[in-house]
Design a protein around this motif. Structure first.
Motif, PDB file in Angstrom:
ATOM      1  N   GLU A 124       0.845  -1.183   0.000  1.00 22.42           N
ATOM      2  CA  GLU A 124       0.000   0.000   0.000  1.00 22.42           C
ATOM      3  C   GLU A 124       0.889   1.244   0.000  1.00 22.42           C
ATOM      4  O   GLU A 124       1.940   1.277   0.644  1.00 22.42           O
ATOM      5  N   SER A 125       0.494   2.251  -0.744  1.00 19.82           N
ATOM      6  CA  SER A 125       1.293   3.462  -0.836  1.00 19.82           C
ATOM      7  C   SER A 125       1.286   4.207   0.496  1.00 19.82           C
ATOM      8  O   SER A 125       0.385   4.057   1.314  1.00 19.82           O
ATOM      9  N   THR A 126       2.316   5.048   0.689  1.00 18.13           N
ATOM     10  CA  THR A 126       2.409   5.838   1.914  1.00 18.13           C
ATOM     11  C   THR A 126       1.220   6.766   2.049  1.00 18.13           C
ATOM     12  O   THR A 126       0.680   6.983   3.134  1.00 18.13           O
ATOM     13  N   GLU A 127       0.753   7.287   0.909  1.00 16.55           N
ATOM     14  CA  GLU A 127      -0.361   8.233   0.944  1.00 16.55           C
ATOM     15  C   GLU A 127      -1.634   7.582   1.451  1.00 16.55           C
ATOM     16  O   GLU A 127      -2.457   8.208   2.122  1.00 16.55           O
ATOM     17  N   GLU A 128      -1.809   6.272   1.169  1.00 20.97           N
ATOM     18  CA  GLU A 128      -3.012   5.575   1.623  1.00 20.97           C
ATOM     19  C   GLU A 128      -3.010   5.412   3.137  1.00 20.97           C
ATOM     20  O   GLU A 128      -4.046   5.166   3.741  1.00 20.97           O
ATOM     21  N   LYS A 129      -1.816   5.468   3.734  1.00 16.18           N
ATOM     22  CA  LYS A 129      -1.720   5.243   5.168  1.00 16.18           C
ATOM     23  C   LYS A 129      -1.687   6.564   5.959  1.00 16.18           C
ATOM     24  O   LYS A 129      -1.534   6.542   7.170  1.00 16.18           O
ATOM     25  N   CYS A 130      -1.777   7.721   5.271  1.00 13.62           N
ATOM     26  CA  CYS A 130      -1.651   8.992   5.966  1.00 13.62           C
ATOM     27  C   CYS A 130      -2.937   9.334   6.713  1.00 13.62           C
ATOM     28  O   CYS A 130      -3.924   8.620   6.652  1.00 13.62           O
ATOM     29  N   ARG A 131      -2.889  10.470   7.382  1.00 12.54           N
ATOM     30  CA  ARG A 131      -4.048  10.927   8.145  1.00 12.54           C
ATOM     31  C   ARG A 131      -5.248  11.155   7.223  1.00 12.54           C
ATOM     32  O   ARG A 131      -5.085  11.423   6.033  1.00 12.54           O
ATOM     33  N   PRO A 132      -6.479  11.091   7.770  1.00 14.92           N
ATOM     34  CA  PRO A 132      -7.663  11.375   6.953  1.00 14.92           C
ATOM     35  C   PRO A 132      -7.558  12.747   6.292  1.00 14.92           C
ATOM     36  O   PRO A 132      -6.993  13.693   6.862  1.00 14.92           O
ATOM     37  N   THR A 133      -8.120  12.847   5.102  1.00 14.94           N
ATOM     38  CA  THR A 133      -8.031  14.085   4.324  1.00 14.94           C
ATOM     39  C   THR A 133      -9.379  14.797   4.300  1.00 14.94           C
ATOM     40  O   THR A 133     -10.405  14.190   3.973  1.00 14.94           O
ATOM     41  N   LEU A 134      -9.372  16.073   4.632  1.00 18.41           N
ATOM     42  CA  LEU A 134     -10.548  16.923   4.524  1.00 18.41           C
ATOM     43  C   LEU A 134     -10.364  17.875   3.349  1.00 18.41           C
ATOM     44  O   LEU A 134      -9.282  18.437   3.162  1.00 18.41           O
ATOM     45  N   LEU A 135     -11.402  18.033   2.552  1.00 12.97           N
ATOM     46  CA  LEU A 135     -11.394  19.036   1.488  1.00 12.97           C
ATOM     47  C   LEU A 135     -12.406  20.121   1.849  1.00 12.97           C
ATOM     48  O   LEU A 135     -13.603  19.833   2.005  1.00 12.97           O
ATOM     49  N   VAL A 136     -11.913  21.358   1.968  1.00 13.56           N
ATOM     50  CA  VAL A 136     -12.761  22.506   2.299  1.00 13.56           C
ATOM     51  C   VAL A 136     -12.953  23.329   1.027  1.00 13.56           C
ATOM     52  O   VAL A 136     -11.968  23.699   0.365  1.00 13.56           O
ATOM     53  N   VAL A 137     -14.209  23.606   0.688  1.00  5.78           N
ATOM     54  CA  VAL A 137     -14.516  24.346  -0.542  1.00  5.78           C
ATOM     55  C   VAL A 137     -15.347  25.583  -0.170  1.00  5.78           C
ATOM     56  O   VAL A 137     -16.473  25.456   0.327  1.00  5.78           O
ATOM     57  N   ASP A 138     -14.784  26.753  -0.440  1.00 11.35           N
ATOM     58  CA  ASP A 138     -15.483  28.009  -0.152  1.00 11.35           C
ATOM     59  C   ASP A 138     -14.821  29.108  -0.982  1.00 11.35           C
ATOM     60  O   ASP A 138     -13.584  29.151  -1.074  1.00 11.35           O
ATOM     61  N   ASP A 139     -15.618  29.970  -1.578  1.00  9.49           N
ATOM     62  CA  ASP A 139     -15.047  31.005  -2.435  1.00  9.49           C
ATOM     63  C   ASP A 139     -14.555  32.228  -1.644  1.00  9.49           C
ATOM     64  O   ASP A 139     -13.983  33.153  -2.225  1.00  9.49           O
ATOM     65  N   VAL A 140     -14.748  32.209  -0.319  1.00  7.01           N
ATOM     66  CA  VAL A 140     -14.303  33.319   0.531  1.00  7.01           C
ATOM     67  C   VAL A 140     -13.013  32.914   1.248  1.00  7.01           C
ATOM     68  O   VAL A 140     -13.028  31.978   2.062  1.00  7.01           O
ATOM     69  N   PRO A 141     -11.874  33.568   0.972  1.00  7.70           N
ATOM     70  CA  PRO A 141     -10.590  33.173   1.577  1.00  7.70           C
ATOM     71  C   PRO A 141     -10.611  33.132   3.101  1.00  7.70           C
ATOM     72  O   PRO A 141     -10.022  32.236   3.710  1.00  7.70           O
ATOM     73  N   ASP A 142     -11.292  34.084   3.743  1.00 14.45           N
ATOM     74  CA  ASP A 142     -11.319  34.094   5.209  1.00 14.45           C
ATOM     75  C   ASP A 142     -12.024  32.847   5.758  1.00 14.45           C
ATOM     76  O   ASP A 142     -11.604  32.282   6.781  1.00 14.45           O
ATOM     77  N   ASN A 143     -13.096  32.434   5.095  1.00  8.98           N
ATOM     78  CA  ASN A 143     -13.797  31.215   5.532  1.00  8.98           C
ATOM     79  C   ASN A 143     -12.909  29.991   5.384  1.00  8.98           C
ATOM     80  O   ASN A 143     -12.886  29.098   6.248  1.00  8.98           O
TER      81      ASN A 143
END
Length: 514
Positions: free
Chosen positions: A143-162
């Motif tokens: 298994e690749s190292t990336e598969e064993k890394c911490r869970p990944t969150l993707l945050v999507v927002d058009d406002v940089p401060d958010n």
């Protein structure tokens, strides 16, 4: 491993999934991809075209994936094809059933191209358990190292401060990606390394959150990514639309950091459970392959000393100058050795019966001498228990044969298991009685003490179920019932509590009776 010459067959009743799976295979280097909408169409293609790997959904109309798998394994021309089963929801029992049927690997939806590539490599190295010598497979890629890394969150927002606020809440615990538009988010979610959780704003230019969610739900590697909508919208109709698109939660702006953190933690625990389930299924596949290879090696290693024992017995018989009792014992040793060799080879037939691929070619089997021979051997084996082992042939003369329609080796193994089970259960100095009746179907009743306990009767024929014998494998009565039914017969348990007796009633088709 995957080359331009490798021919794949993708079987799925959904056109979208067939296209998406084909696209993933193309990204992995495949150039020859056939598709079918169900198992029946797939079989037609398999018998007309050369195929190297099958990827099949489990649940389909007309013919499902498990039935297709059994059909493939029962066809000598197709039996060795790598077969990957794709499933969204399966119980452990269903996975065990697929493994018993000879599946090469199992893949749980949703999956990435990396997941698919890994299972294809493993499937092409795996060989289904057919009656053949073991194949030493090349080591599967790690298994690749990336598969064993911490869970990944993707945050999507058009406002940089958010983006900065939400990313800052989780960056110490998780791997956080942040993007400002739906198109970039879609590319990440449908890549070979999609995120584990999506925190998504609704109101964005070009592609809003609802449109992005709709795109994700049609893609196999993204369709089950949990989505939390983070929005200033309080409209119930908008929330309903989000739920219809698969959102698992709504968080109102301004964000309460503690509440959002708890929601994310809870959802990621569910994601981890899903990943653990895939790992369990992978482990089950690996253990099954090791068991198959070990079984093949054991059968090979057992045959050599058995052949030596058989040869020694025959040499002593040919040497002469033996007492009658010695002759009887050597003949019994010779017969038992020969039968044991046959039973080792029978292992392949048992597997075919379990997976529904066994084809019976019935011949005449003369039961009375077989029963008497087994009883003679049992008297020697269990002489220390001082059992009385009786054979009664009802409504037949000594010279009249009792001819069953079946397989000689299967009949031997079936009767041997039943007699052995009765003798082991019977108390010392008790009686084991066998009554053979040449009706149609032919009936054999084996009777012994004690009565099977009431708490165990419902499990009497279950695989690995054993009672009162610490050395028992729980396979004797299970395989006996399996062998009886494979010969179009039946085996039933009867218990007489008043007389403290157990009876096994075996029926086999009679040969040549109209």
């Amino acid at each position: 491993m995957i080359t331009a010459d490798t021919v794949f067959l993708v079987v799925d009743d959904t056109d979208t999934m067939r296209k998406v799976n084909s696209s993933q295979l193309e990204r992995l280097g495949a150039r020859q991809i056939l598709t079918a909408a169900n198992g029946k169409e797939a079989l037609t293609l398999l018998r007309a075209r050369k195929v190297n790997v099958i990827l099949s959904d489990r649940n389909m109309p007309v013919m499902d994936g498990l039935t297709l798998l059994r059909e493939v394994r029962s066809d000598p021309k197709l039996a060795m094809l790598p077969f990957i089963m794709i499933t969204a929801e399966s119980s452990r029992a269903q996975i065990t059933e697929a493994i018993a049927a000879g599946v090469s690997n199992i893949l749980i939806k949703p999956y990435t191209a990396n997941d698919l590539s890994l299972r294809i490599v493993r499937a092409m190295n795996h060989r289904p358990r057919l009656h053949s010598p073991p194949v030493i497979a090349e080591p599967a890629p790690q298994e690749s190292t990336e598969e064993k890394c911490r869970p990944t969150l993707l945050v999507v927002d058009d406002v940089p401060d958010n983006l900065a606020l939400i990313a800052g809440l989780f960056q110490d615990e998780y791997r956080v990606l942040a993007v400002r538009d739906g198109h970039r988010a879609l590319a990440i979610c449908t890549s070979e390394t999609p995120p584990d959780l999506l925190l998504l704003d609704v109101m964005m230019p070009n592609m809003d959150g609802f449109e992005l969610a709709q795109h994700l739900r049609s893609h196999p590697s993204a369709s089950r990514i949990p989505i939390i909508f983070i929005t200033a919208m309080n409209d119930p109709a908008a929330q309903l639309r989000g739920l219809e698109l698969g959102a698992v939660d709504f968080v109102s702006k301004p964000v309460d950091p503690k509440s959002l953190h708890l929601r994310v933690s809870n959802l990621l625990r569910l994601v981890e459970q899903r990943n653990d389930l895939q790992q369990q299924y992978d482990t089950m596949m690996e253990l099954e392959q090791l068991r198959e290879e070990s079984s093949c090696i054991s059968r090979h290693d057992l045959k050599a000393p058995l052949c030596n024992i058989l040869g020694l017995a025959r040499s002593l018989l040919e040497g002469g100058n033996l007492l009658p009792r010695q002759l009887q014992m050597l003949h019994s040793l010779e017969a038992d050795s020969q039968n044991l060799l046959g039973m080792i080879d029978l292992d392949g037939d048992i597997y075919k019966i379990e997976t529904g691929s066994f084809e019976l070619k019935p011949v005449t089997v003369e039961l009375l001498p077989l029963v008497r021979s087994l009883c003679d051997s049992a008297r020697l084996t269990y002489q220390a228990k001082k059992l009385t082992i009786e054979v009664a042939a009802q409504d037949t003369s000594e010279s009249a044969p009792v001819l069953a329609s079946g397989d000689a080796l299967l009949c031997f193994s079936l009767l041997n298991n039943l007699l052995k089970n009765a003798c082991e259960a019977a108390p010392e100095k008790s009686r084991v009685r066998l009554t053979l009746t040449p009706t149609d179907p032919i009936e054999l009743v084996i009777e012994n003490q004690p009565a099977v306990p009431a708490t165990f009767r419902s499990r009497f024929f279950e695989k690995y179920a054993s009672h009162g014998n610490s050395r028992g494998t729980g396979l004797g009565t299970y395989s006996a019932k399996l062998l009886a039914e494979a010969q179009k017969g039946s085996l039933e348990l009867e218990v007489d509590d008043e007389a403290n007796l157990t009876r096994l009633r075996l029926q086999l088709p009679s040969w040549g009776v109209a």
